[in-house]
Write an enzyme that holds these catalytic residues in place. Sequence first.
Site, PDB file in Angstrom:
ATOM      1  N   TYR A   1      34.482  -4.790  65.995  1.00 33.97           N
ATOM      2  CA  TYR A   1      34.662  -4.914  64.160  1.00 33.97           C
ATOM      3  C   TYR A   1      34.188  -6.232  63.471  1.00 33.97           C
ATOM      4  CZ  TYR A   1      36.460  -2.197  59.899  1.00 33.97           C
ATOM      5  OH  TYR A   1      37.032  -2.155  58.469  1.00 33.97           O
TER       6      TYR A   1
ATOM      7  N   LYS B   1      31.830  -7.456  60.739  1.00 33.42           N
ATOM      8  CA  LYS B   1      32.954  -8.029  59.370  1.00 33.42           C
ATOM      9  C   LYS B   1      32.562  -9.545  58.951  1.00 33.42           C
ATOM     10  CE  LYS B   1      34.099  -3.165  57.746  1.00 33.42           C
ATOM     11  NZ  LYS B   1      32.970  -2.934  56.765  1.00 33.42           N
TER      12      LYS B   1
END
Length: 243
Positions: free
Chosen positions: A158, A162
Amino acid sequence: MAVSAGAALDGATVLVTGASRGIGLAAARTLVDAGARTFCLARSADLLARETESLGPLAVPLVCDLGRAADVARVVEAMRALPGGAPDVLVLNAGLFSLAALEATPAETFARTLDVNLVAPYRLLHALVPPMRARGAGHVVTIGSIADRVAFAENVAYAASKFGARAVHEVLREELRGSGVRVSLVSPGPVDTTLWDAIDPDRRSDLTPRARMLRPEAVAAAVRFVVTLPVEVNVDEVRLSRA
């Protein structure tokens, strides 16, 4: 069209990814309420149909698995059929989220997370930013995360996606400066959505309890704020935290 100052988005077209739940659904709702024809993209056909029906006639469902290039291509084709060849506002929200240490994160999971969270948004940007630039108007809103600037354990896939999304945002800001196309990053802390269901943060001392997380509606309000400011104003970044 150039979105003007004030709360109204009458006549504007918007594409929101990940719009069947959580932040995406809340953003779609607030943009529909502001008068925008809002294309709601998600992969869960039944859920998407139910939610868009609840939003009213300005909400248009678009079933798409962002991890599949062919699905993204179909969405691009639909968006290019709009006046000006692109929506007025593009809200990049959809994302996969899981927690696991690096050695417990299969390469396939890492790749799938990047495909959905980073590569698919890039495909949309690659296709839709040029017509925005050509007409001298448009707005790209990327939904970031505290994980786009702070590294946390068990967050390798993640965080990579991001941090990458933040980098794309920063590059776009430089490339589109003065073009009439605005680019904003809305970067919230933990938000209470179904992404947390499988993790159950309330049982972990290292995670924020759900009762202390932001609500999706708070992030949606920030999206509406940045896209309804006067066209000469660009909000580079909004960081949201629980007060």
